[in-house]
Motif scaffolding. Structure first.
Motif, PDB file in Angstrom:
ATOM      1  N   GLU A   1       0.842  -1.182   0.000  1.00 17.66           N
ATOM      2  CA  GLU A   1       0.000   0.000   0.000  1.00 17.66           C
ATOM      3  C   GLU A   1       0.880   1.236   0.000  1.00 17.66           C
ATOM      4  O   GLU A   1       1.929   1.250   0.634  1.00 17.66           O
ATOM      5  CB  GLU A   1      -0.899   0.010   1.239  1.00 17.66           C
ATOM      6  N   LEU A   2       0.492   2.276  -0.695  1.00 12.61           N
ATOM      7  CA  LEU A   2       1.250   3.507  -0.725  1.00 12.61           C
ATOM      8  C   LEU A   2       1.024   4.296   0.547  1.00 12.61           C
ATOM      9  O   LEU A   2       0.111   4.017   1.316  1.00 12.61           O
ATOM     10  CB  LEU A   2       0.854   4.332  -1.961  1.00 12.61           C
ATOM     11  N   THR A   3       1.887   5.298   0.796  1.00 17.61           N
ATOM     12  CA  THR A   3       1.850   6.009   2.066  1.00 17.61           C
ATOM     13  C   THR A   3       1.142   7.345   1.977  1.00 17.61           C
ATOM     14  O   THR A   3       1.091   8.072   2.947  1.00 17.61           O
ATOM     15  CB  THR A   3       3.289   6.256   2.553  1.00 17.61           C
ATOM     16  N   THR A   4       0.601   7.714   0.826  1.00 19.14           N
ATOM     17  CA  THR A   4      -0.036   9.011   0.691  1.00 19.14           C
ATOM     18  C   THR A   4      -1.466   8.846   0.207  1.00 19.14           C
ATOM     19  O   THR A   4      -1.857   7.805  -0.309  1.00 19.14           O
ATOM     20  CB  THR A   4       0.735   9.893  -0.313  1.00 19.14           C
ATOM     21  N   GLY A   5      -2.256   9.929   0.383  1.00 23.08           N
ATOM     22  CA  GLY A   5      -3.605   9.933  -0.151  1.00 23.08           C
ATOM     23  C   GLY A   5      -4.528   8.973   0.553  1.00 23.08           C
ATOM     24  O   GLY A   5      -4.312   8.582   1.694  1.00 23.08           O
ATOM     25  N   PRO A   6      -5.583   8.540  -0.129  1.00 23.28           N
ATOM     26  CA  PRO A   6      -6.570   7.662   0.501  1.00 23.28           C
ATOM     27  C   PRO A   6      -6.012   6.312   0.908  1.00 23.28           C
ATOM     28  O   PRO A   6      -6.512   5.682   1.831  1.00 23.28           O
ATOM     29  CB  PRO A   6      -7.652   7.523  -0.583  1.00 23.28           C
ATOM     30  N   ASP A   7      -4.947   5.844   0.212  1.00 30.73           N
ATOM     31  CA  ASP A   7      -4.357   4.560   0.577  1.00 30.73           C
ATOM     32  C   ASP A   7      -3.808   4.594   1.995  1.00 30.73           C
ATOM     33  O   ASP A   7      -3.933   3.633   2.759  1.00 30.73           O
ATOM     34  CB  ASP A   7      -3.232   4.183  -0.401  1.00 30.73           C
ATOM     35  N   ALA A   8      -3.169   5.709   2.355  1.00 31.14           N
ATOM     36  CA  ALA A   8      -2.616   5.834   3.704  1.00 31.14           C
ATOM     37  C   ALA A   8      -3.728   5.826   4.750  1.00 31.14           C
ATOM     38  O   ALA A   8      -3.588   5.227   5.818  1.00 31.14           O
ATOM     39  CB  ALA A   8      -1.797   7.117   3.818  1.00 31.14           C
ATOM     40  N   LEU A   9      -4.837   6.484   4.455  1.00 30.40           N
ATOM     41  CA  LEU A   9      -5.953   6.523   5.384  1.00 30.40           C
ATOM     42  C   LEU A   9      -6.560   5.136   5.556  1.00 30.40           C
ATOM     43  O   LEU A   9      -6.876   4.707   6.672  1.00 30.40           O
ATOM     44  CB  LEU A   9      -7.011   7.510   4.884  1.00 30.40           C
ATOM     45  N   LEU A  10      -6.710   4.405   4.458  1.00 32.77           N
ATOM     46  CA  LEU A  10      -7.253   3.051   4.538  1.00 32.77           C
ATOM     47  C   LEU A  10      -6.345   2.149   5.344  1.00 32.77           C
ATOM     48  O   LEU A  10      -6.806   1.332   6.149  1.00 32.77           O
ATOM     49  CB  LEU A  10      -7.442   2.485   3.120  1.00 32.77           C
ATOM     50  N   ARG A  11      -5.051   2.301   5.150  1.00 31.03           N
ATOM     51  CA  ARG A  11      -4.108   1.482   5.900  1.00 31.03           C
ATOM     52  C   ARG A  11      -4.179   1.811   7.385  1.00 31.03           C
ATOM     53  O   ARG A  11      -4.128   0.927   8.237  1.00 31.03           O
ATOM     54  CB  ARG A  11      -2.688   1.718   5.382  1.00 31.03           C
ATOM     55  N   ALA A  12      -4.295   3.085   7.713  1.00 35.95           N
ATOM     56  CA  ALA A  12      -4.396   3.488   9.112  1.00 35.95           C
ATOM     57  C   ALA A  12      -5.642   2.905   9.759  1.00 35.95           C
ATOM     58  O   ALA A  12      -5.609   2.458  10.911  1.00 35.95           O
ATOM     59  CB  ALA A  12      -4.399   5.016   9.212  1.00 35.95           C
ATOM     60  N   ARG A  13      -6.754   2.923   9.018  1.00 37.83           N
ATOM     61  CA  ARG A  13      -7.988   2.353   9.556  1.00 37.83           C
ATOM     62  C   ARG A  13      -7.869   0.844   9.750  1.00 37.83           C
ATOM     63  O   ARG A  13      -8.353   0.291  10.750  1.00 37.83           O
ATOM     64  CB  ARG A  13      -9.149   2.680   8.615  1.00 37.83           C
ATOM     65  N   ALA A  14      -7.233   0.172   8.792  1.00 42.15           N
ATOM     66  CA  ALA A  14      -7.039  -1.274   8.915  1.00 42.15           C
ATOM     67  C   ALA A  14      -6.156  -1.597  10.112  1.00 42.15           C
ATOM     68  O   ALA A  14      -6.409  -2.550  10.861  1.00 42.15           O
ATOM     69  CB  ALA A  14      -6.428  -1.823   7.631  1.00 42.15           C
ATOM     70  N   ARG A  15      -5.122  -0.789  10.318  1.00 45.10           N
ATOM     71  CA  ARG A  15      -4.220  -0.983  11.451  1.00 45.10           C
ATOM     72  C   ARG A  15      -4.969  -0.794  12.771  1.00 45.10           C
ATOM     73  O   ARG A  15      -4.812  -1.586  13.708  1.00 45.10           O
ATOM     74  CB  ARG A  15      -3.072   0.019  11.347  1.00 45.10           C
ATOM     75  N   ALA A  16      -5.790   0.248  12.832  1.00 42.69           N
ATOM     76  CA  ALA A  16      -6.553   0.510  14.048  1.00 42.69           C
ATOM     77  C   ALA A  16      -7.523  -0.624  14.348  1.00 42.69           C
ATOM     78  O   ALA A  16      -7.718  -1.007  15.502  1.00 42.69           O
ATOM     79  CB  ALA A  16      -7.295   1.836  13.915  1.00 42.69           C
ATOM     80  N   ALA A  17      -8.134  -1.178  13.282  1.00 41.40           N
ATOM     81  CA  ALA A  17      -9.106  -2.257  13.483  1.00 41.40           C
ATOM     82  C   ALA A  17      -8.447  -3.503  14.071  1.00 41.40           C
ATOM     83  O   ALA A  17      -9.102  -4.296  14.755  1.00 41.40           O
ATOM     84  CB  ALA A  17      -9.779  -2.587  12.154  1.00 41.40           C
ATOM     85  N   LEU A  18      -7.151  -3.688  13.814  1.00 43.88           N
ATOM     86  CA  LEU A  18      -6.445  -4.855  14.317  1.00 43.88           C
ATOM     87  C   LEU A  18      -6.054  -4.732  15.784  1.00 43.88           C
ATOM     88  O   LEU A  18      -5.812  -5.735  16.458  1.00 43.88           O
ATOM     89  CB  LEU A  18      -5.160  -5.088  13.495  1.00 43.88           C
ATOM     90  N   LEU A  19      -5.986  -3.510  16.296  1.00 44.92           N
ATOM     91  CA  LEU A  19      -5.407  -3.284  17.616  1.00 44.92           C
ATOM     92  C   LEU A  19      -6.107  -4.039  18.755  1.00 44.92           C
ATOM     93  O   LEU A  19      -5.426  -4.577  19.634  1.00 44.92           O
ATOM     94  CB  LEU A  19      -5.359  -1.786  17.916  1.00 44.92           C
ATOM     95  N   PRO A  20      -7.449  -4.109  18.794  1.00 45.96           N
ATOM     96  CA  PRO A  20      -8.068  -4.887  19.886  1.00 45.96           C
ATOM     97  C   PRO A  20      -7.615  -6.342  19.905  1.00 45.96           C
ATOM     98  O   PRO A  20      -7.303  -6.887  20.971  1.00 45.96           O
ATOM     99  CB  PRO A  20      -9.563  -4.763  19.586  1.00 45.96           C
ATOM    100  N   ASP A  21      -7.548  -6.964  18.733  1.00 41.13           N
ATOM    101  CA  ASP A  21      -7.103  -8.353  18.666  1.00 41.13           C
ATOM    102  C   ASP A  21      -5.629  -8.479  19.037  1.00 41.13           C
ATOM    103  O   ASP A  21      -5.218  -9.444  19.700  1.00 41.13           O
ATOM    104  CB  ASP A  21      -7.326  -8.920  17.266  1.00 41.13           C
ATOM    105  N   LEU A  22      -4.814  -7.503  18.617  1.00 41.50           N
ATOM    106  CA  LEU A  22      -3.390  -7.541  18.929  1.00 41.50           C
ATOM    107  C   LEU A  22      -3.161  -7.354  20.425  1.00 41.50           C
ATOM    108  O   LEU A  22      -2.236  -7.945  20.997  1.00 41.50           O
ATOM    109  CB  LEU A  22      -2.647  -6.462  18.139  1.00 41.50           C
TER     110      LEU A  22
END
Length: 303
Positions: free
Chosen positions: A8-29
């Motif tokens: 995934e790229l680090t700018t634009g909407p891709d970065a936002l999607l990645r951040a959201r995916a990362r946040a969604a994983l945090l409870p399980d992690l």
């Protein structure tokens, strides 16, 4: 160049999607981190250091010049030696924890069950849980100021959920003398850049620990035939007609970078701990906690 098939790229909407995916994983992690701690924490009693405190640590032989008031006469009466009673250090110390949020950490080959990013976060959260039980003050650069709290791991997870950490190496502006810094990353930046960054922290009187997370494919380079490699940081591509011809040179460069960082850490009095994502997270936790407690690193993980 990091190796990857889907990035995934680090700018634009891709970065936002990645951040959201990362946040969604945090409870399980967080749950996984607590499970890892539960599997290794039985019988652990903090970082064993001599100092001012209430809890007994050890008996040791009396040395001339030390206070006579600390002699344990009952223990000394058992034989012909005089023993002191040492107590365990109880003053809270600030420990900064950081998991690299760079795009290269997303990589996960078929031989690994988790990405480098997921494993780095589990190690950080597990270490926060373990250190908090020992009464340490825990912080996360750019995300959470140091806190003295039993639920430090949960607070870090919540802070990461609500705040997208900046990519790149953490700032050393908040690091104080005698604090400790644990960096969990793949350390794939140019080695000169990493050395410069850790030198800045060391000059501040900070003691550091580098946990170098790698996917097994990054060490073994199992590719052959026509293969396209993409750099997740820049999107640059390299197509190899016969990838197996690159294996020897790649392996030499990869190991040289690791060895350079490990040697430099030893020179600074820091620790360098290699960890692969096909190994148990508890192995990395035990290793870094041991180094923070002053236990020598005598066993290296096999490639």
């Amino acid at each position: 160049m990091a190796i990857g098939s889907t990035v995934e790229l680090t700018t634009g909407p891709d970065a936002l999607l990645r951040a959201r995916a990362r946040a969604a994983l945090l409870p399980d992690l967080l749950v996984e981190a607590q499970r890892v701690v539960a599997s290794v924490a039985a019988g652990w009693h903090g970082r064993r250091r001599r100092g001012v405190g209430e809890n007994f640590w050890q008996f040791r032989p009396f040395v001339e010049g030390e206070p006579v008031s600390r002699i344990d006469w009952r223990r000394s009466a058992r034989d012909d030696h005089v023993y002191l009673r040492d107590r365990e250090w109880e003053a809270a110390q600030t420990v900064w924890l950081w998991a690299d949020p760079s795009p290269s950490m997303l990589y996960q080959s078929k031989t690994a069950s988790v990405s480098k990013e997921s494993r780095a976060l589990v190690i950080v959260l597990a270490l926060a849980e373990l250190l908090a039980r020992s009464g340490e003050r825990i912080g996360y650069p750019g995300v959470m100021e140091p806190v003295l709290s039993r639920n430090a791991a949960e607070r870090i997870a919540t802070a990461l959920f609500n705040n997208r950490p900046a990519t790149g190496f953490p700032s050393d502006e908040r690091l104080k003398r005698h604090s400790e810094l644990v960096l969990v990353s793949d350390f794939l930046d140019p080695v000169e850049t990493t050395v410069e960054r850790i030198d800045r922290a060391a000059r501040r009187g900070v003691r550091g620990h580098l946990v170098c997370v790698a996917d097994p494919a990054e060490e073994a380079f199992p590719y052959s035939g026509r293969t396209e490699f993409r750099d997740p940081e820049t999107g640059a591509k390299l197509t190899a007609g016969r990838a197996e011809n690159l294996r020897a040179e790649y392996t030499t460069l990869y190991r040289a970078q690791r060895e350079t960082l490990a040697d430099h850490c030893r020179h600074l009095g820091w620790s360098f701990i290699p960890h692969r994502t096909d190994r148990l997270a508890s192995e990395a936790l035990i290793a870094v906690h041991g180094r923070m407690s002053g236990v020598p690193q005598t066993v290296r993980q096999r490639a």
